[in-house]
Design a protein around this motif. Structure first.
Motif, mmCIF file in Angstrom:
data_model
loop_
_atom_site.group_PDB
_atom_site.id
_atom_site.type_symbol
_atom_site.label_atom_id
_atom_site.label_comp_id
_atom_site.label_asym_id
_atom_site.label_seq_id
_atom_site.Cartn_x
_atom_site.Cartn_y
_atom_site.Cartn_z
ATOM 1 N N SER A 1 -32.622 -10.844 20.909
ATOM 2 C CA SER A 1 -32.605 -9.560 20.193
ATOM 3 C C SER A 1 -32.978 -8.473 21.203
ATOM 4 O O SER A 1 -34.125 -8.422 21.666
ATOM 5 N N ILE A 2 -32.002 -7.622 21.527
ATOM 6 C CA ILE A 2 -32.243 -6.595 22.545
ATOM 7 C C ILE A 2 -31.775 -5.238 22.038
ATOM 8 O O ILE A 2 -30.906 -5.127 21.180
ATOM 9 N N GLU A 3 -32.362 -4.210 22.619
ATOM 10 C CA GLU A 3 -32.055 -2.828 22.267
ATOM 11 C C GLU A 3 -31.956 -2.020 23.545
ATOM 12 O O GLU A 3 -32.729 -2.224 24.494
ATOM 13 N N LYS A 4 -30.989 -1.120 23.587
ATOM 14 C CA LYS A 4 -30.805 -0.263 24.748
ATOM 15 C C LYS A 4 -31.626 1.008 24.559
ATOM 16 O O LYS A 4 -31.451 1.751 23.580
ATOM 17 N N GLN A 5 -32.525 1.277 25.516
ATOM 18 C CA GLN A 5 -33.385 2.455 25.440
ATOM 19 C C GLN A 5 -32.626 3.709 25.887
ATOM 20 O O GLN A 5 -31.507 3.638 26.407
ATOM 21 N N THR A 6 -33.262 4.852 25.678
ATOM 22 C CA THR A 6 -32.625 6.124 26.051
ATOM 23 C C THR A 6 -32.410 6.243 27.557
ATOM 24 O O THR A 6 -31.480 6.918 28.007
ATOM 25 N N ASP A 7 -33.256 5.572 28.348
ATOM 26 C CA ASP A 7 -33.104 5.632 29.799
ATOM 27 C C ASP A 7 -32.118 4.599 30.336
ATOM 28 O O ASP A 7 -31.953 4.462 31.551
ATOM 29 N N GLY A 8 -31.470 3.835 29.440
ATOM 30 C CA GLY A 8 -30.471 2.852 29.865
ATOM 31 C C GLY A 8 -31.009 1.451 30.041
ATOM 32 O O GLY A 8 -30.215 0.511 30.171
ATOM 33 N N ALA A 9 -32.311 1.269 30.055
ATOM 34 C CA ALA A 9 -32.896 -0.060 30.237
ATOM 35 C C ALA A 9 -32.834 -0.845 28.933
ATOM 36 O O ALA A 9 -32.768 -0.272 27.840
ATOM 37 N N LEU A 10 -32.869 -2.174 29.060
ATOM 38 C CA LEU A 10 -32.847 -3.059 27.903
ATOM 39 C C LEU A 10 -34.261 -3.520 27.581
ATOM 40 O O LEU A 10 -35.052 -3.810 28.479
ATOM 41 N N SER A 11 -34.569 -3.583 26.303
ATOM 42 C CA SER A 11 -35.861 -4.090 25.860
ATOM 43 C C SER A 11 -35.628 -5.005 24.672
ATOM 44 O O SER A 11 -34.578 -4.958 24.021
ATOM 45 N N GLY A 12 -36.613 -5.829 24.383
ATOM 46 C CA GLY A 12 -36.493 -6.754 23.265
ATOM 47 C C GLY A 12 -37.172 -8.066 23.584
ATOM 48 O O GLY A 12 -37.999 -8.165 24.492
ATOM 49 N N TYR A 13 -36.787 -9.090 22.837
ATOM 50 C CA TYR A 13 -37.423 -10.392 22.993
ATOM 51 C C TYR A 13 -36.386 -11.504 22.910
ATOM 52 O O TYR A 13 -35.360 -11.382 22.222
ATOM 53 N N ILE A 14 -36.687 -12.576 23.616
ATOM 54 C CA ILE A 14 -35.912 -13.818 23.529
ATOM 55 C C ILE A 14 -36.853 -14.865 22.946
ATOM 56 O O ILE A 14 -37.842 -15.237 23.571
ATOM 57 N N ARG A 15 -36.550 -15.327 21.741
ATOM 58 C CA ARG A 15 -37.427 -16.276 21.046
ATOM 59 C C ARG A 15 -36.810 -17.668 21.093
ATOM 60 O O ARG A 15 -35.627 -17.846 20.780
ATOM 61 N N ILE A 16 -37.628 -18.629 21.489
ATOM 62 C CA ILE A 16 -37.182 -20.017 21.624
ATOM 63 C C ILE A 16 -37.965 -20.858 20.632
ATOM 64 O O ILE A 16 -39.193 -20.768 20.553
ATOM 65 N N ARG A 17 -37.270 -21.675 19.881
ATOM 66 C CA ARG A 17 -37.929 -22.572 18.947
ATOM 67 C C ARG A 17 -37.402 -23.996 19.142
ATOM 68 O O ARG A 17 -36.208 -24.200 19.392
ATOM 69 N N SER A 18 -38.314 -24.959 19.036
ATOM 70 C CA SER A 18 -37.956 -26.371 19.154
ATOM 71 C C SER A 18 -38.977 -27.203 18.411
ATOM 72 O O SER A 18 -40.043 -26.708 18.025
ATOM 73 N N LYS A 19 -38.636 -28.449 18.240
ATOM 74 C CA LYS A 19 -39.533 -29.362 17.531
ATOM 75 C C LYS A 19 -40.679 -29.821 18.412
ATOM 76 O O LYS A 19 -41.727 -30.225 17.922
ATOM 77 N N THR A 20 -40.457 -29.805 19.730
ATOM 78 C CA THR A 20 -41.489 -30.250 20.669
ATOM 79 C C THR A 20 -41.927 -29.090 21.543
ATOM 80 O O THR A 20 -41.168 -28.153 21.801
ATOM 81 N N GLN A 21 -43.140 -29.183 22.025
ATOM 82 C CA GLN A 21 -43.691 -28.103 22.849
ATOM 83 C C GLN A 21 -43.016 -28.043 24.214
ATOM 84 O O GLN A 21 -42.791 -26.971 24.769
ATOM 85 N N GLY A 22 -42.696 -29.212 24.765
ATOM 86 C CA GLY A 22 -42.179 -29.265 26.129
ATOM 87 C C GLY A 22 -40.910 -28.464 26.321
ATOM 88 O O GLY A 22 -40.782 -27.693 27.276
ATOM 89 N N ILE A 23 -39.949 -28.619 25.403
ATOM 90 C CA ILE A 23 -38.668 -27.939 25.582
ATOM 91 C C ILE A 23 -38.821 -26.434 25.382
ATOM 92 O O ILE A 23 -38.153 -25.635 26.053
ATOM 93 N N ALA A 24 -39.720 -26.000 24.494
ATOM 94 C CA ALA A 24 -39.937 -24.572 24.275
ATOM 95 C C ALA A 24 -40.551 -23.922 25.513
ATOM 96 O O ALA A 24 -40.112 -22.848 25.956
ATOM 97 N N LEU A 25 -41.547 -24.564 26.103
ATOM 98 C CA LEU A 25 -42.195 -24.004 27.292
ATOM 99 C C LEU A 25 -41.277 -24.050 28.500
ATOM 100 O O LEU A 25 -41.173 -23.086 29.264
ATOM 101 N N SER A 26 -40.583 -25.174 28.697
ATOM 102 C CA SER A 26 -39.723 -25.320 29.869
ATOM 103 C C SER A 26 -38.560 -24.341 29.823
ATOM 104 O O SER A 26 -38.220 -23.713 30.833
ATOM 105 N N LEU A 27 -37.961 -24.190 28.658
ATOM 106 C CA LEU A 27 -36.832 -23.265 28.527
ATOM 107 C C LEU A 27 -37.306 -21.823 28.678
ATOM 108 O O LEU A 27 -36.600 -20.983 29.262
ATOM 109 N N GLY A 28 -38.511 -21.520 28.183
ATOM 110 C CA GLY A 28 -39.058 -20.176 28.365
ATOM 111 C C GLY A 28 -39.314 -19.857 29.822
ATOM 112 O O GLY A 28 -39.031 -18.747 30.290
ATOM 113 N N ASP A 29 -39.844 -20.842 30.572
ATOM 114 C CA ASP A 29 -40.063 -20.631 32.010
ATOM 115 C C ASP A 29 -38.744 -20.407 32.737
ATOM 116 O O ASP A 29 -38.658 -19.577 33.652
#
Length: 962
Positions: free
Chosen positions: A924-952
């Motif tokens: 989920s991203i939004e373009k700011q007035t200065d042209g930069a992108l802001s927002g968040y990338i949310r990762i969900r999984s059943k196990t902790q390992g895949i969520a942390l590894s994919l986030g890294d």
């Protein structure tokens, strides 16, 4: 008891990781060694057994305890107790038998006489375990004096001794100088094999010939072809292993061996039959061989009761499906018989295989079988009938989409489940009906009629909106429109939804609905919650003259009323929109203006009543702003109707749905094309003219196999996909160029296994002794083999292989060092190796799932990793493409949904790991007035390992565009 704390973590390890506590066994202190020594010198057998067990445990924990050796030689060797003798052999196996230079210790000669006596012992158990002990000895100086005694045991009367004697001969023959010790060992074993009657001894003898003298094993096999089917199971397994080995080196001779394999398909052992089928597939691509292997797998599926075995067999069938689909199509009904298993994983995998094998010839049989299974789920005998019914509905849906002609035979059966207690099944049914009514116009009238007749059975708030949308879009004739309006009115019941009474005591109904016994006059205003969503805040004041109560309606009032009274005003907005569409269409097909105006009045009354219910204190919670505005818009439209608005309401929505279906079909076609890889032959490849070859003496299977090989060669299937550049990318430098020992590793990742081929180069002018590659892992990685010692001459190199097992999708680290000794310096030298990071991208692959499944998993999964967008990329689509490429995931959001330049972008990504884990990502991203992108990338999984590894991984890769 001594406790050693090992903190196996680095600065990058997460804080929630627990440190490792290593509980070590008692050290070989003088006090402990003295106790063991006293027990061994005594006459108590049980005390000696306990003492020997303690000594073995100390050796396993790295202690040498050399002071016990002489005591054991004096007091334990002469013992006749079988348990003590077995522990003695374990002790002798564990102790160091050589010095630092690799020479056998002088005291080892003391045990040779005892071993010789054991080999000549009158008790067959002592002989057998001693022979088994000799299989583990690697020192030629110890084994050499014992060879005559080992040969004598080949003719012992007891089979336990003979079978271990054969293994001892094989182990000694495989030693560096073993051929000199047993020059004629293959001849003796071959002779023993011809007269041996014990199945295990016969198997060991054949294994020895296969390992040490393959030609003799082949000659024995070919001379006893007619007897192979009567041999023991263990011997047949070795025969199949021999055939695989011979056919790899001599592929031209595989025809005569395939005949042996086919004869073994009728064996009584399930293990032998399974191995036969796997061997057939690996050696031949002839249709006859593949058909025989597939039939074997299907028979085993029906005969085996273990669920794990069935899952393995289904994996084998899935592999055959990908490479030999035409043959597997013939066996689709046999595969579907596995649905009789109650296990959901087996049923799911079976349906996945069957759906890829559907053709115009077998679609009717498949659908008929699936319909029978759906009917069986109505019995309610099994706990998970609802989930199984959902799987069957999804399978039938896929069949009907691929082959629309079968939709008419299943759609009415499935519509009986619109009121299913399993909401997921009902949702799948209504989605199926929505798609079929658009793609099959001939079924529109019958589907609408059936839907209107069964609409009152729908009790799920998530299913009603979709059913109402179908009624509003596909009721086209006058009778259908009138029936649609009548059905909705009947399901809403009598108006109004609540009434105000002036009684002093509240009724029981009002007690259940409202929190207090007095009327509430509320003022509404929207507020923003902490998570960014909207809610409505009500300010209430009490009046004492009246009490609002909900009018439950007559007993015949339907499902819509019950859902509205629970506060589902989104459904109320859908009801208003559906009534608006039906009224607008009624105006087109109804000539009487009076009837139209009457219907409009009734629709307006219903909408106003819903608004009053939403604003009254009788409702569990006030109506939300979106639903309120939607209903008000419908009221305005009915009061001020015009042709332009009528066109938007009656045509645009359906056009959007048609576009969505076409895009879905296009995506499915693209996925199908991606699965079918195209290979090309090289222009200078050899052209083999099959019809000019001599066919004399060739069986039909050999002819088919030759044709298949020629076709594969012509289509380029034998060409390797991986080029040298990709191989070079997998080479990792482990040491520096200035280190005395240079090492680099070639890493191969294959599902659950990681293979390391470490090249070690001695850059010194001295011989490196006891060189050992010591590795350790962090994460869900496990070393398979213990490190071995090597000797490396000056300026030479060697390759050391290490295998590592992976148990989960988590970024792991392999670290370690190389330890060696030199003749000048007695201390051990250590070269620390660079860490090897195992990338999560090697374990996940793009996958596809439905939007409903994605939302369900998103709600269920407990682990979430939220990564803030931090990138120099300024275009939303470019950033999304970069994330997709970096994470090796599939974008589930369609291209049409990502079109346009509005400054906002939201997309869902999905991938599946080799361990069956699901990885969900929302961008989920939004373009700011200065042209930069802001927002968040949310990762969900059943196990902790895949969520942390994919986030890294995303944090590391999102900044750049390369």
């Amino acid at each position: 008891m001594h406790f050693l704390y090992a903190l196996c973590c680095s600065a990058t390890v997460k804080m929630d990781k627990s440190s490792t506590l290593l509980v070590h066994y008692d050290k070989g202190t003088p006090a402990v060694a003295k106790e063991i020594k006293e027990a061994l010198e005594g006459n108590d057998v049980e005390a000696k057994v306990d003492a020997m067990k303690k000594a073995v445990m100390l050796l396993l924990n790295g202690e040498t305890i050399p002071q016990l050796f002489i005591t054991i030689i004096r007091y334990v060797l002469p013992s006749e107790d079988h348990t003590i003798q077995k522990l003695l052999l374990l002790y002798l196996e564990l102790i160091e038998k050589t010095d630092s230079k690799g020479k056998v210790l002088p005291e080892m000669i003391l045990i040779c006489q005892n071993l010789r006596n054991n080999l000549m012992h009158p008790n067959e158990y002592i002989r057998g375990v001693t022979l088994r002990f000799l299989c583990r000895l690697k020192e030629t100086e110890i084994v050499e004096p014992l060879t005559p005694s080992v040969l004598q045991n080949l003719e012992h009367r007891h089979p336990f001794v003979r079978r271990n004697a054969i293994l001892a001969v094989m182990a000694i023959y495989k030693l560096p100088n073993g051929e000199q010790l047993f020059v004629d060992a293959p001849e003796m074993i071959e002779k023993a094999l011809s007269t041996e009657q014990d199945p295990s001894a016969k198997r060991n003898a054949f294994l020895m010939l296969f390992t040490c003298a393959e030609e003799r094993a082949v000659n024995y096999l070919l001379s006893n072809v007619d007897k192979v089917s009567d041999w023991n199971e263990s011997l047949q397994m070795v025969v199949l292993e021999l055939i695989r080995s011979v056919c790899k080196t001599k592929p031209a001779e595989k025809g005569k061996y395939i005949k042996i394999i086919i004869s073994l398909l009728s064996a009584t052992s399930s293990a032998v039959i399974y191995e036969c089928a796997g061997t057939l597939v690996s050696l031949s691509s002839a249709p006859t061989a593949i058909r025989a292997a597939a039939n074997t797998y299907c028979q085993l599926l029906l005969s085996q009761s273990d669920n794990n075995v069935k899952l393995i067999l289904l994996d084998r069938l899935s592999e055959l499906k990908s490479s030999h689909r035409d043959i597997m199509v013939e066996l689709i009904i046999d595969v579907l018989r596995v649905l009789s298993s109650p296990n959901l994983d087996i049923r799911r995998k079976t349906l996945d295989i069957a759906l890829d094998l559907i053709t115009h010839h077998n679609i009717n049989e498949v659908v008929q079988m699936l319909k029978k299974e759906v009917v069986k789920t109505q019995s309610g005998e099994l706990e998970k009938n609802g989930e199984y019914r959902q799987m069957l509905i999804q399978a039938i849906h896929a069949c009907a989409v691929k082959f629309p002609e079968v939709a008419s035979t299943v759609v009415h059966l499935l519509m009986d489940f619109l009121g299913d207690s399993n909401v997921a099944s009902a949702l799948d049914v209504i989605s199926f009906v929505r798609e079929i009514i658009e793609t099959n116009p001939k079924l529109r009238v019958s589907i609408i009629t059936r839907l209107l007749d069964t609409f009152y059975q729908i009790r799920a708030g998530k299913v009603c909106p979709c059913a109402l949308w179908i009624i509003g879009e596909y009721c086209l004739s006058l009778s259908e429109v009138e029936s649609g309006i009548s059905t909705i009115k009947q399901c809403l019941g009598e108006l109004p939804f609540y009434s105000v009474s002036e009684e002093s005591e509240p009724t029981e109904a009002s007690k259940k609905i409202q929190p207090t016994s007095s009327a509430m006059v509320s003022s509404r205003k929207p507020v923003i919650l902490a998570d960014g969503t909207y809610a409505t805040q009500s300010a209430a004041s009490e009046t004492t003259f009246s009490t609002p109560t909900v009018v439950q309606g007559a007993l015949t009032s339907g499902n819509l009323r019950a859902l509205l009274l629970t506060g589902d005003f989104f459904l109320g907005a859908v009801v208003a929109c559906t009534l608006t569409k039906l009224v607008l269409r009624l105006e087109e097909v109804q000539s009487s203006k009076t009837e139209v105006n009457k219907t409009v009045t009734q629709a307006l009354l219903i909408m106003v009543s819903m608004l009053q219910l939403g604003q009254s204190p009788a409702s569990p919670h006030p109506i939300d702003n979106d639903s309120y505005e939607r209903i008000v818009l419908c009221i305005k439209l009915l009061c001020h109707r015009n042709d332009e608005m009528k066109k938007i309401w009656l045509e645009s929505c359906r056009q959007s749905f048609v576009k969505m279906i076409s895009e879905k079909q296009l995506r499915e076609m693209e996925e199908l094309k991606a699965k079918t890889q195209t290979t090309h032959a090289q222009p200078d490849d050899l052209i083999d003219f099959f019809h000019l070859k001599s066919r004399k003496g060739m069986s039909q299977l050999e002819l088919e196999d030759q044709v298949q090989d020629d076709l594969k060669r012509a289509t380029g299937e034998f060409t390797k996909d991986e080029n040298d550049a990709n191989k070079l990318n997998r080479i990792l430098q482990l040491t520096g160029f200035s280190d005395p020992v240079y090492a680099e590793a070639y890493v191969t990742v294959h599902h659950y296994d990681i293979a390391l081929e470490v090249t070690v180069i001695n850059r010194t002018k001295e011989t490196l002794q006891n060189l050992c590659l010591e590795l350790a892992t962090m994460g869900d990685l496990k070393l398979v083999e213990r490190p071995q010692n090597y000797s490396l001459a000056p300026a030479t190199s060697m390759q050391i292989k290490a295998n590592i097992k992976v148990s989960s999708t988590e970024t792991g680290v392999i670290f370690g060092n190389i330890v060696y000794e030199t003749s000048n310096v007695m201390e051990r030298n250590v070269v620390v190796l660079n860490d090897i990071h195992i990338d999560i991208m090697d374990y996940i692959s793009p996958a596809v799932c439905s939007d409903v499944a994605f939302r369900t998993m998103w709600a269920e999964f407990e682990w979430e990793n939220k990564v803030a967008v931090n990138t120099k990329i300024e275009n939303e689509r470019e950033f999304l493409d970069h994330i997709i490429k970096s994470t090796n995931m599939k974008c589930l959001t369609g291209p049409s949904e990502l079109e346009g330049e509005c400054g906002f972008l939201a997309a869902n990504l999905y991938a599946k790991s080799v361990f069956g884990e699901d990885a969900l990502v929302n961008v989920s991203i939004e373009k700011q007035t200065d042209g930069a992108l802001s927002g968040y990338i949310r990762i969900r999984s059943k196990t902790q390992g895949i969520a942390l590894s994919l986030g890294d991984k995303i944090t590391l890769k999102q900044k750049g565009s390369s």
